[in-house]
Design a protein around this motif. Structure first.
Motif, PDB file in Angstrom:
ATOM      1  N   TYR B 188      58.067  42.381  -5.101  1.00 26.16           N
ATOM      2  CA  TYR B 188      57.724  41.421  -4.044  1.00 26.16           C
ATOM      3  C   TYR B 188      57.324  42.104  -2.740  1.00 26.16           C
ATOM      4  O   TYR B 188      56.601  41.529  -1.931  1.00 26.16           O
ATOM      5  CB  TYR B 188      58.869  40.425  -3.805  1.00 26.16           C
ATOM      6  CG  TYR B 188      60.072  40.955  -3.034  1.00 26.16           C
ATOM      7  CD1 TYR B 188      59.996  41.166  -1.654  1.00 26.16           C
ATOM      8  CD2 TYR B 188      61.265  41.242  -3.671  1.00 26.16           C
ATOM      9  CE1 TYR B 188      61.084  41.660  -0.952  1.00 26.16           C
ATOM     10  CE2 TYR B 188      62.352  41.730  -2.976  1.00 26.16           C
ATOM     11  CZ  TYR B 188      62.256  41.945  -1.620  1.00 26.16           C
ATOM     12  OH  TYR B 188      63.319  42.438  -0.926  1.00 26.16           O
ATOM     13  N   GLY B 244      68.242  41.024   2.698  1.00 28.09           N
ATOM     14  CA  GLY B 244      68.627  39.629   2.861  1.00 28.09           C
ATOM     15  C   GLY B 244      67.723  38.905   3.808  1.00 28.09           C
ATOM     16  O   GLY B 244      66.513  39.152   3.854  1.00 28.09           O
ATOM     17  N   LEU B 245      68.306  38.035   4.585  1.00 27.97           N
ATOM     18  CA  LEU B 245      67.547  37.194   5.501  1.00 27.97           C
ATOM     19  C   LEU B 245      66.750  38.017   6.499  1.00 27.97           C
ATOM     20  O   LEU B 245      67.282  38.902   7.148  1.00 27.97           O
ATOM     21  CB  LEU B 245      68.515  36.282   6.272  1.00 27.97           C
ATOM     22  CG  LEU B 245      69.193  35.174   5.487  1.00 27.97           C
ATOM     23  CD1 LEU B 245      70.258  35.733   4.567  1.00 27.97           C
ATOM     24  CD2 LEU B 245      69.816  34.157   6.406  1.00 27.97           C
ATOM     25  N   PRO B 246      65.469  37.719   6.645  1.00 25.72           N
ATOM     26  CA  PRO B 246      64.666  38.457   7.615  1.00 25.72           C
ATOM     27  C   PRO B 246      65.132  38.195   9.051  1.00 25.72           C
ATOM     28  O   PRO B 246      65.547  37.090   9.379  1.00 25.72           O
ATOM     29  CB  PRO B 246      63.258  37.914   7.401  1.00 25.72           C
ATOM     30  CG  PRO B 246      63.426  36.604   6.725  1.00 25.72           C
ATOM     31  CD  PRO B 246      64.687  36.707   5.935  1.00 25.72           C
ATOM     32  N   PHE B 248      64.411  37.679  12.951  1.00 27.13           N
ATOM     33  CA  PHE B 248      63.345  37.274  13.861  1.00 27.13           C
ATOM     34  C   PHE B 248      63.714  37.737  15.271  1.00 27.13           C
ATOM     35  O   PHE B 248      64.834  38.198  15.513  1.00 27.13           O
ATOM     36  CB  PHE B 248      63.132  35.764  13.800  1.00 27.13           C
ATOM     37  CG  PHE B 248      62.448  35.322  12.531  1.00 27.13           C
ATOM     38  CD1 PHE B 248      61.071  35.333  12.430  1.00 27.13           C
ATOM     39  CD2 PHE B 248      63.185  34.931  11.421  1.00 27.13           C
ATOM     40  CE1 PHE B 248      60.439  34.954  11.260  1.00 27.13           C
ATOM     41  CE2 PHE B 248      62.556  34.547  10.238  1.00 27.13           C
ATOM     42  CZ  PHE B 248      61.178  34.556  10.163  1.00 27.13           C
ATOM     43  N   VAL B 259      53.191  32.315  12.051  1.00 26.38           N
ATOM     44  CA  VAL B 259      54.161  33.394  12.272  1.00 26.38           C
ATOM     45  C   VAL B 259      54.969  33.549  10.987  1.00 26.38           C
ATOM     46  O   VAL B 259      55.608  32.609  10.530  1.00 26.38           O
ATOM     47  CB  VAL B 259      55.104  33.096  13.452  1.00 26.38           C
ATOM     48  CG1 VAL B 259      56.051  34.275  13.683  1.00 26.38           C
ATOM     49  CG2 VAL B 259      54.315  32.790  14.721  1.00 26.38           C
ATOM     50  N   TYR B 260      54.905  34.730  10.412  1.00 20.86           N
ATOM     51  CA  TYR B 260      55.597  35.015   9.156  1.00 20.86           C
ATOM     52  C   TYR B 260      56.637  36.110   9.359  1.00 20.86           C
ATOM     53  O   TYR B 260      56.465  36.980  10.206  1.00 20.86           O
ATOM     54  CB  TYR B 260      54.613  35.587   8.133  1.00 20.86           C
ATOM     55  CG  TYR B 260      53.626  34.622   7.526  1.00 20.86           C
ATOM     56  CD1 TYR B 260      54.021  33.751   6.515  1.00 20.86           C
ATOM     57  CD2 TYR B 260      52.296  34.625   7.912  1.00 20.86           C
ATOM     58  CE1 TYR B 260      53.104  32.895   5.927  1.00 20.86           C
ATOM     59  CE2 TYR B 260      51.375  33.766   7.324  1.00 20.86           C
ATOM     60  CZ  TYR B 260      51.788  32.906   6.329  1.00 20.86           C
ATOM     61  OH  TYR B 260      50.878  32.070   5.746  1.00 20.86           O
ATOM     62  N   SER B 261      57.666  36.087   8.522  1.00 17.22           N
ATOM     63  CA  SER B 261      58.474  37.299   8.378  1.00 17.22           C
ATOM     64  C   SER B 261      57.684  38.211   7.441  1.00 17.22           C
ATOM     65  O   SER B 261      56.885  37.722   6.628  1.00 17.22           O
ATOM     66  CB  SER B 261      59.831  36.977   7.744  1.00 17.22           C
ATOM     67  OG  SER B 261      59.669  36.690   6.364  1.00 17.22           O
ATOM     68  N   ASN B 263      58.881  39.741   4.992  1.00 14.84           N
ATOM     69  CA  ASN B 263      59.324  39.398   3.638  1.00 14.84           C
ATOM     70  C   ASN B 263      58.487  38.267   3.050  1.00 14.84           C
ATOM     71  O   ASN B 263      58.059  38.328   1.902  1.00 14.84           O
ATOM     72  CB  ASN B 263      60.787  38.929   3.655  1.00 14.84           C
ATOM     73  CG  ASN B 263      61.757  40.083   3.753  1.00 14.84           C
ATOM     74  OD1 ASN B 263      61.354  41.237   3.863  1.00 14.84           O
ATOM     75  ND2 ASN B 263      63.042  39.773   3.707  1.00 14.84           N
ATOM     76  N   GLU B 264      58.281  37.220   3.854  1.00 17.57           N
ATOM     77  CA  GLU B 264      57.521  36.082   3.326  1.00 17.57           C
ATOM     78  C   GLU B 264      56.063  36.463   3.084  1.00 17.57           C
ATOM     79  O   GLU B 264      55.501  36.160   2.035  1.00 17.57           O
ATOM     80  CB  GLU B 264      57.581  34.882   4.278  1.00 17.57           C
ATOM     81  CG  GLU B 264      56.788  33.702   3.715  1.00 17.57           C
ATOM     82  CD  GLU B 264      56.666  32.504   4.643  1.00 17.57           C
ATOM     83  OE1 GLU B 264      57.276  32.507   5.733  1.00 17.57           O
ATOM     84  OE2 GLU B 264      55.951  31.557   4.264  1.00 17.57           O
ATOM     85  N   THR B 267      55.869  38.736   0.099  1.00 18.11           N
ATOM     86  CA  THR B 267      56.225  38.030  -1.137  1.00 18.11           C
ATOM     87  C   THR B 267      55.077  37.131  -1.584  1.00 18.11           C
ATOM     88  O   THR B 267      54.728  37.087  -2.768  1.00 18.11           O
ATOM     89  CB  THR B 267      57.505  37.196  -0.934  1.00 18.11           C
ATOM     90  OG1 THR B 267      58.561  38.067  -0.556  1.00 18.11           O
ATOM     91  CG2 THR B 267      57.897  36.481  -2.220  1.00 18.11           C
ATOM     92  N   ARG B 268      54.506  36.405  -0.631  1.00 12.91           N
ATOM     93  CA  ARG B 268      53.371  35.553  -0.988  1.00 12.91           C
ATOM     94  C   ARG B 268      52.241  36.386  -1.590  1.00 12.91           C
ATOM     95  O   ARG B 268      51.645  36.020  -2.586  1.00 12.91           O
ATOM     96  CB  ARG B 268      52.834  34.828   0.257  1.00 12.91           C
ATOM     97  CG  ARG B 268      53.686  33.646   0.679  1.00 12.91           C
ATOM     98  CD  ARG B 268      53.121  32.924   1.893  1.00 12.91           C
ATOM     99  NE  ARG B 268      53.962  31.793   2.227  1.00 12.91           N
ATOM    100  CZ  ARG B 268      53.836  30.578   1.673  1.00 12.91           C
ATOM    101  NH1 ARG B 268      52.872  30.348   0.814  1.00 12.91           N
ATOM    102  NH2 ARG B 268      54.658  29.602   1.988  1.00 12.91           N
ATOM    103  N   MET B 272      53.530  36.662  -5.511  1.00  8.98           N
ATOM    104  CA  MET B 272      52.851  35.413  -5.865  1.00  8.98           C
ATOM    105  C   MET B 272      51.328  35.565  -5.901  1.00  8.98           C
ATOM    106  O   MET B 272      50.620  34.634  -6.222  1.00  8.98           O
ATOM    107  CB  MET B 272      53.245  34.299  -4.890  1.00  8.98           C
ATOM    108  CG  MET B 272      54.744  34.066  -4.726  1.00  8.98           C
ATOM    109  SD  MET B 272      55.659  33.843  -6.268  1.00  8.98           S
ATOM    110  CE  MET B 272      54.966  32.318  -6.881  1.00  8.98           C
TER     111      MET B 272
END
Lengths: 283, 472
Positions: B188, B244-246, B248, B259-261, B263-264, B267-268, B272
């Motif tokens: 990811y 774990g949790l990104p 901010f 606005v993205y982390s 990680n997101e 991962t996208r 994905m």
């Protein structure tokens, strides 16, 4: 691969699926959700677990066709398979005896309200349920909600069935009639949840809502589902999906849910559904 | 080796590895460095002077017998070299690509004292690729089952290493993975152009062929708790749940659309495959002007990914100066070649959106370096009144991760520190709970693939000992 054990069409665009997932069926509690991915090219979408049957090892979900993935899911039937199902995710609903609990469900939101109403009833609450839809054809789970509620009021926006009007009007009426309410659970489209919270706020009635932001992993890793709750950033997938409705920034949630409107349209246009062949083909 | 030969070998220059042209590669997701040919690999391997007390082995978190495998390459025994590597490293094709060798084995290489060190990472990659591409991968002999079962939570670098090590010692191992594929951050997080997913898949396949069972879509802490695993017949559990949790920045406008982390965003795009949207269903906002906040490897990965989506401009915003950037020099260099811009000594103060809440601008403030902080790096201090705005429609926040709460929530007897990271004995990976071990980013908070693998190696030794003796 997860097999669809049963499918029931609830309205033109809404269907109920029982999916074989024995481990999840055993573990899930009211309020939790799963994430599914239909196939190798699919996206990951969250869906609330409506019910489960431990003896058959199935979980029940209800999905409304709104975009490409939900339309493809809607085209599946008994015996078809879903590539990935993961869960149960999110925190379970906090259940205790609140005295009287009012469960408000709007549209497809009746699906996530049902397991909560059932759990509240089992915990000894007097459950008053208010369920609403745009029109009679779209009303789901009426029978089930009636069975699990001490009192059930149905509303339709167009007056085709039950009370002509909105769920919030009935909720306001209950409050006006001096009904002592320990808890309100309100789940449905975000504007409806915001309206429910606006009704209960002046009376300081504890109001729980279940949020439906865009998610990717669903386990706290990506942060796509962040929503401002009481001025703080919360991740709906691990901190929720249920929150104190009076603290939720609904406007932000509505805006964030519109992040990919353009892309959602492209995805739908790219995929043309062929009746009978049960497949989407690229143009 | 006699001194004359050492002298000869020291004369061989470090062999370059060919790379995709920056102008071309920025339009695709294919791998950037293209690997050694057999000839180049043999030539490079001959630069190793086969030290009696090789420092490189100690520089490697999993202590690969580096001189041995390098000698096999010099002799043209490429498949043997790969097998030697796999004795201590289940994922050589991955490590050869993503390890920061310049800070590990190559940093202490004796040849490097007088010139350039031996390209150990490139050679590792070559051997592993050669074995795979020539279909020479064979499975080592697995001893008879010891009767012990181990559950591993998370199929990332730490979990795969633990599983590989334990299955080779005759234990039965099941890995539970939350996502729909195994590989963790390798799938990811790290982009295709730095680590092709096919390579990760084949390394995972190797671990499976050794007998490790991998169950995907299984979120431990939710589907089953650690206690349930221990009750249901597993004699030990290793927790390698990773990032774990990104985190901010907690500045205004951070929840605007666009606005993205990191990680997101990653991962996208990686897991994905949003860069193939709409062929793949997951979308990502592409953006004309992209800003990436942070100076680490994740920031570089996000920025170089963004560059491949045809933007007008991608800029790294970093609050310290270039010297303090934690990213690998090679990655910064690759980014620069691809047109990445750097806005150093700068920190965002707020994100500004339009009336639909879509990101339009970032307000930043200039920074200057003050006194060194606990990390030894000079602390960045904002310059008063130096705020300015830049046009940005996609921003990616890459400033680190907190700890994932899913397992501690249901296993309160596993001790965590104030940040929520699991506390372990550093030498053994043992947690405060009997039979439960942990390692990788859920312990370290944010480190590298190879350090996670090093943790996995140590934990595997300790698990093996615990399974044999029962002593905690």
């Amino acid at each position: 691969m997860f097999e669809i054990a049963e499918k029931k069409q609830l309205s033109h665009t809404v269907a109920l699926f029982k999916i074989k997932a024995p481990m999840i069926a055993k573990k899930r509690k009211a309020g939790q959700f799963i994430i599914i991915r239909l196939n190798e090219h699919g996206e990951r979408i969250p869906l609330t677990i409506v019910d489960s049957d431990n003896s058959e090892g199935t979980i029940t979900i209800i999905s409304q066709e709104v975009g490409k993935t939900t339309s493809m899911l809607g085209a599946l039937g008994k015996g078809d398979t879903i590539m990935d199902v993961v869960g149960p995710l999110g925190k379970a609903t906090h259940i205790e005896n609140f005295g009287t609990a009012v469960c408000v469900g709007g549209g497809i939101g009746i699906a996530p309200v049902y397991p909560i109403a059932k759990a509240l009833k089992a915990a000894g609450n007097k459950v008053i349920s208010i369920i609403g839809a745009r029109t009679k054809e779209l009303l789901i789970l009426e029978h089930e909600m009636r069975k699990t509620s001490d009192e059930l009021i149905v509303t339709t926006d167009d007056g085709s069935y039950g009370h002509h009007g909105f769920v919030t009007q009935i909720l306001q009426k209950l409050i006006d009639e001096q009904t002592k309410i320990g808890l309100v659970v309100g789940i449905g489209p975000v504007p409806m949840m915001r309206a429910v919270c606006n009704v209960t706020r002046p009376y300081k009635i504890h109001t729980v809502v279940s949020l439906n932001p865009i998610m990717v992993d669903g386990t706290g890793m990506c942060g796509s589902c962040r929503v401002t709750i009481g001025g703080k950033n919360k991740f709906v997938c691990v901190d929720g999906p249920e929150f104190d409705g009076h603290e939720v920034d609904f406007d932000e949630l509505i805006r964030r849910n519109r992040s990919y409107l353009k892309e959602e349209k492209i995805a739908m246009e790219e995929a043309t559904y062929h009746e009978g062949t049960r497949c989407y083909e690229r143009r | 080796m006699d001194p004359k030969e050492i002298k000869e070998r020291m004369k061989i220059p470090r062999q370059a590895m060919s790379e995709q042209d920056p102008k071309e590669r920025v339009k695709n997701f294919y791998e950037v460095p293209q690997g050694y040919t057999p000839e180049l690999a043999m030539q490079e391997a001959k630069r190793c002077i086969q030290c009696k007390n090789p420092l490189c082995v100690g520089g490697c978190p999993v202590n690969i017998d580096i001189p041995w495998f390098v000698r096999l390459i010099a002799e043209g025994k490429f498949v043997d070299a790969a097998k030697k590597l796999k004795e201590t490293n289940a994922l050589p094709a991955v490590c050869g690509r993503v390890c920061p060798q310049e800070d590990q084995c190559e940093k202490v290489c004796l040849v490097g004292k007088k010139g350039q060190p031996v390209s150990i990472g490139r050679l590792e990659r070559f051997a592993a690729d050669y074995e795979r591409e020539h279909a020479e991968v064979t499975i080592p002999n697995i001893p008879k089952w010891t009767g012990k079962k181990v559950a591993v939570v998370g199929a990332g670098p730490a979990g795969l290493t633990v599983a590989g090590d334990l299955v080779k010692r005759g234990h039965k191992v099941t890995i539970f993975e939350a996502l729909h594929v195994a590989g963790g951050v390798l799938m990811y997080g790290i982009p295709e152009f730095r680590l092709p997913k096919k390579i990760v898949e084949s390394e995972v396949e190797y671990v499976k062929k050794m007998g490790v069972e991998i169950v995907c879509n299984a979120v431990i802490g939710k589907l089953e708790t650690i206690d349930e695993l221990l009750l249901n017949g597993y004699n030990a559990v290793f927790i390698g749940t990773g990032a774990g949790l990104p985190v901010f920045m907690n500045i205004p406008g951070e929840n605007l659309i666009g606005v993205y982390s990191a990680n997101e965003y990653l991962t996208r795009l990686n897991l994905m495959r949003a860069y193939q949207f709409p062929e793949y269903d997951t979308p990502v906002l592409r953006g004309k002007k992209v800003a990436v906040v942070g100076g680490g490897n994740t920031a570089m990965d996000a920025a170089r990914t963004a560059l491949r989506l045809c933007p007008e401009e991608v800029t790294i915003i970093y609050r310290r100066s270039r010297e303090e950037m934690p990213a690998r020099i090679e990655e910064v260099h690759h980014g620069e070649e691809e047109g990445l811009k750097f806005m150093l000594l700068t920190n965002p103060t707020r994100f500004i959106g339009d009336d639909e809440a879509r990101l339009k601008k970032v307000e930043c403030i200039k920074m200057e370096l003050g006194e060194p902080d606990e990390s030894g790096r000079r602390r960045p201090v904002p310059v008063k009144g130096s705020e300015f705005q830049i046009d940005v429609d996609v921003a990616i926040v890459a400033i680190g991760n907190g700890a994932n709460p899913l397992i501690p929530q249901t296993s309160p007897d596993i001790k965590v520190n104030k940040w929520g990271n699991i506390t372990v004995n550093q030498d053994t990976g043992r947690t405060s709970k009997k039979g439960v071990f942990s390692g990788g980013d859920i312990v370290r908070g944010g480190a590298t693939v190879i350090l996670a693998m090093g943790d996995g190696r140590k934990a595997a030794d300790s698990i093996h000992e615990y399974l044999a003796t029962g002593v905690w």
